[in-house]
Write an enzyme that holds these catalytic residues in place. Structure first.
Site, PDB file in Angstrom:
ATOM      1  N   GLY A  26       0.829  -1.209   0.000  1.00  0.00           N
ATOM      2  CA  GLY A  26       0.000   0.000   0.000  1.00  0.00           C
ATOM      3  C   GLY A  26       0.856   1.249   0.000  1.00  0.00           C
ATOM      4  O   GLY A  26       2.088   1.185   0.082  1.00  0.00           O
TER       5      GLY A  26
ATOM      6  N   GLY B 187      -0.710   2.466   6.591  1.00  0.00           N
ATOM      7  CA  GLY B 187      -0.894   1.711   7.832  1.00  0.00           C
ATOM      8  C   GLY B 187      -0.224   0.346   7.827  1.00  0.00           C
ATOM      9  O   GLY B 187      -0.454  -0.473   8.727  1.00  0.00           O
ATOM     10  N   LYS B 188       0.635   0.080   6.881  1.00  0.00           N
ATOM     11  CA  LYS B 188       1.285  -1.244   6.741  1.00  0.00           C
ATOM     12  C   LYS B 188       2.099  -1.604   7.993  1.00  0.00           C
ATOM     13  O   LYS B 188       1.936  -2.683   8.567  1.00  0.00           O
ATOM     14  CB  LYS B 188       2.209  -1.264   5.504  1.00  0.00           C
ATOM     15  CG  LYS B 188       1.538  -0.882   4.203  1.00  0.00           C
ATOM     16  CD  LYS B 188       2.488  -0.912   3.023  1.00  0.00           C
ATOM     17  CE  LYS B 188       3.619   0.105   3.083  1.00  0.00           C
ATOM     18  NZ  LYS B 188       3.163   1.523   3.062  1.00  0.00           N
TER      19      LYS B 188
ATOM     20  N   SER C 231       5.839  -1.984  -2.307  1.00  0.00           N
ATOM     21  CA  SER C 231       5.732  -2.940  -3.421  1.00  0.00           C
ATOM     22  C   SER C 231       4.665  -2.514  -4.446  1.00  0.00           C
ATOM     23  O   SER C 231       3.627  -3.178  -4.567  1.00  0.00           O
ATOM     24  CB  SER C 231       5.473  -4.356  -2.898  1.00  0.00           C
ATOM     25  OG  SER C 231       4.461  -4.426  -1.943  1.00  0.00           O
TER      26      SER C 231
HETATM   27  N1  LIG Z   1       9.604   8.037  -3.654  1.00  0.00           N
HETATM   28  C1  LIG Z   1       9.202   7.238  -2.658  1.00  0.00           C
HETATM   29  N2  LIG Z   1       8.081   6.512  -2.800  1.00  0.00           N
HETATM   30  C2  LIG Z   1       7.665   5.723  -1.786  1.00  0.00           C
HETATM   31  N3  LIG Z   1       8.318   5.590  -0.601  1.00  0.00           N
HETATM   32  C3  LIG Z   1       9.450   6.306  -0.428  1.00  0.00           C
HETATM   33  C4  LIG Z   1       9.938   7.150  -1.442  1.00  0.00           C
HETATM   34  N4  LIG Z   1      11.083   7.731  -0.988  1.00  0.00           N
HETATM   35  C5  LIG Z   1      11.285   7.277   0.241  1.00  0.00           C
HETATM   36  N5  LIG Z   1      10.317   6.427   0.593  1.00  0.00           N
HETATM   37  C6  LIG Z   1      10.293   5.718   1.892  1.00  0.00           C
HETATM   38  O1  LIG Z   1      10.669   4.382   1.623  1.00  0.00           O
HETATM   39  C7  LIG Z   1       9.690   3.491   2.131  1.00  0.00           C
HETATM   40  C8  LIG Z   1       9.311   2.496   1.045  1.00  0.00           C
HETATM   41  O2  LIG Z   1      10.273   1.519   0.971  1.00  0.00           O
HETATM   42  P1  LIG Z   1       9.862   0.112   0.433  1.00  0.00           P
HETATM   43  O3  LIG Z   1      11.090  -0.719   0.472  1.00  0.00           O
HETATM   44  O4  LIG Z   1       8.683  -0.367   1.199  1.00  0.00           O
HETATM   45  O5  LIG Z   1       9.396   0.487  -1.040  1.00  0.00           O
HETATM   46  S1  LIG Z   1       9.391  -0.310  -2.418  1.00  0.00           S
HETATM   47  O6  LIG Z   1       8.565  -1.505  -2.248  1.00  0.00           O
HETATM   48  O7  LIG Z   1      10.758  -0.662  -2.785  1.00  0.00           O
HETATM   49  O8  LIG Z   1       8.766   0.625  -3.379  1.00  0.00           O
HETATM   50  C9  LIG Z   1       8.468   4.280   2.511  1.00  0.00           C
HETATM   51  O9  LIG Z   1       8.042   3.730   3.732  1.00  0.00           O
HETATM   52  P2  LIG Z   1       6.522   3.692   4.211  1.00  0.00           P
HETATM   53  O10 LIG Z   1       6.128   5.126   4.408  1.00  0.00           O
HETATM   54  O11 LIG Z   1       6.579   2.923   5.495  1.00  0.00           O
HETATM   55  O12 LIG Z   1       5.678   3.003   3.190  1.00  0.00           O
HETATM   56  C10 LIG Z   1       8.966   5.695   2.599  1.00  0.00           C
HETATM   57  O13 LIG Z   1       9.223   6.012   3.928  1.00  0.00           O
HETATM   58  N1  LIG Z   2      -6.782   1.482  11.453  1.00  0.00           N
HETATM   59  C1  LIG Z   2      -5.526   1.890  11.306  1.00  0.00           C
HETATM   60  N2  LIG Z   2      -4.594   1.017  10.858  1.00  0.00           N
HETATM   61  C2  LIG Z   2      -3.314   1.402  10.682  1.00  0.00           C
HETATM   62  N3  LIG Z   2      -2.835   2.644  10.930  1.00  0.00           N
HETATM   63  C3  LIG Z   2      -3.717   3.557  11.400  1.00  0.00           C
HETATM   64  C4  LIG Z   2      -5.086   3.226  11.585  1.00  0.00           C
HETATM   65  N4  LIG Z   2      -5.733   4.324  12.044  1.00  0.00           N
HETATM   66  C5  LIG Z   2      -4.806   5.296  12.136  1.00  0.00           C
HETATM   67  N5  LIG Z   2      -3.580   4.844  11.766  1.00  0.00           N
HETATM   68  C6  LIG Z   2      -2.343   5.653  11.775  1.00  0.00           C
HETATM   69  O1  LIG Z   2      -1.857   5.776  10.432  1.00  0.00           O
HETATM   70  C7  LIG Z   2      -0.441   5.833  10.444  1.00  0.00           C
HETATM   71  C8  LIG Z   2       0.078   4.752   9.515  1.00  0.00           C
HETATM   72  O2  LIG Z   2       1.498   4.842   9.463  1.00  0.00           O
HETATM   73  P1  LIG Z   2       2.409   3.615   9.064  1.00  0.00           P
HETATM   74  O3  LIG Z   2       1.923   2.374   9.738  1.00  0.00           O
HETATM   75  O4  LIG Z   2       3.827   4.017   9.302  1.00  0.00           O
HETATM   76  O5  LIG Z   2       2.115   3.480   7.509  1.00  0.00           O
HETATM   77  P2  LIG Z   2       2.973   2.781   6.380  1.00  0.00           P
HETATM   78  O6  LIG Z   2       3.846   1.735   7.024  1.00  0.00           O
HETATM   79  O7  LIG Z   2       1.963   2.205   5.443  1.00  0.00           O
HETATM   80  O8  LIG Z   2       3.794   3.876   5.744  1.00  0.00           O
HETATM   81  C9  LIG Z   2       0.015   5.653  11.878  1.00  0.00           C
HETATM   82  O9  LIG Z   2       0.249   6.929  12.456  1.00  0.00           O
HETATM   83  C10 LIG Z   2      -1.214   4.989  12.539  1.00  0.00           C
HETATM   84  O10 LIG Z   2      -1.312   5.267  13.926  1.00  0.00           O
END
Ligand SMILES: Nc1ncnc2c1ncn2[C@@H]1O[C@H](COP(=O)(O)OS(=O)(=O)O)[C@@H](OP(=O)(O)O)[C@H]1O
Ligand SMILES: Nc1ncnc2c1ncn2[C@@H]1O[C@H](COP(=O)(O)OP(=O)(O)O)[C@@H](O)[C@H]1O
Length: 206
Positions: free
Chosen positions: A39, A44-45, A113
């Site tokens: 996602g 929220g992953k 992903s």
């Molecule tokens: N351009 C761009 N797009 C998306 N995400 C970005 C980017 N640059 C840095 N980040 C940060 O890197 C996290 C994603 O890394 P991943 O290894 O999960 O991504 S991927 O599957 O290889 O696309 C992602 O973490 P999450 O916010 O937890 O999803 C971001 O914090």
């Molecule tokens: N039902 C829910 N499930 C997951 N995260 C939630 C939910 N409601 C609120 N949140 C908030 O949304 C944010 C999600 O952040 P995060 O888990 O780091 O996302 P991701 O890993 O997809 O980047 C957190 O601050 C979390 O507390």
């Protein structure tokens, strides 16, 4: 006096056993599986993987979280966010997940992903190993993700200091056949975690 096997015979026997044994759906003990959370950033992953891990550990299950952010610096320090780099990152995390899951670990992989083919590749490698793989689409609407903006990425994209942000100017291909699709907007973490537990029960993994 009975004849004892020569070292060569023993080697042959080992080789034969390795070649002729059918692949087992569970190589190790317990019921391992990979739950793959895909996602947008801030969907929220990570939060859901951590909440589910707490519950599974409380139930005595071995759990490993493979979070994109945490794993990248270790497995993929040279990779950025091009399509090829993201696909390579996903394949590496998928490989580790499969190895752990086939030995009884419940692997919770939280990785953006964005590309379906790369995710399908991970599913296929699990199928080859006879290991369950469940794709969880954390389908929180983009607007909610951008409002949460846990790491300030959406703000950086708006201010022009970040290119290729998934969901804005970086592509995201939603899974057409996810095992579970969750919109977390307006739902508590506990409530969504209940759905994940139900899925594991339905799949006889818990
Ligand atoms: N351009 C761009 N797009 C998306 N995400 C970005 C980017 N640059 C840095 N980040 C940060 O890197 C996290 C994603 O890394 P991943 O290894 O999960 O991504 S991927 O599957 O290889 O696309 C992602 O973490 P999450 O916010 O937890 O999803 C971001 O914090
Ligand atoms: N039902 C829910 N499930 C997951 N995260 C939630 C939910 N409601 C609120 N949140 C908030 O949304 C944010 C999600 O952040 P995060 O888990 O780091 O996302 P991701 O890993 O997809 O980047 C957190 O601050 C979390 O507390």
């Amino acid at each position: 006096m009975g004849a004892s096997a020569s070292p060569a015979d023993t080697q042959d026997a080992h080789a034969m056993t390795a070649q002729t044994q059918p692949r087992s759906p569970q190589v190790g003990t317990g019921h391992g599986a990979t739950l793959w959370f895909t996602g947008l950033p801030s969907a929220g992953k990570t939060t859901l993987a951590e909440a589910l891990a707490l519950r599974l550990r409380a139930a005595g299950r071995p759990v490993e979280i493979l979070d994109g952010d945490a794993v990248r610096p270790v497995l993929s320090p040279e990779l950025g966010y091009s399509r090829a780099d993201r696909d390579a990152n996903v394949a590496r995390i998928g490989w580790v997940a499969s190895r752990l899951a086939r030995n009884g670990v419940l692997v919770l992989a939280s990785v953006v992903s964005p590309f379906a083919a790369a995710r399908d590749g991970v599913r296929a490698s699990h199928a080859d190993a006879g290991t369950p793989f469940l794709e969880i689409h954390v389908a929180t609407p983009l607007q909610t993700c951008a409002e949460r903006d846990v790491k300030g990425l959406y703000a950086r994209q708006r201010s022009g200091t970040l290119d290729g942000l998934t969901g804005i100017d970086g592509e995201y291909e939603p899974p057409p056949n996810a095992d579970l699709r969750i919109d977390t907007a307006g739902r508590s973490v506990d409530d969504v975690t209940d759905d994940l537990i139900s899925l594991l029960r339905k799949e006889n993994l818990l």
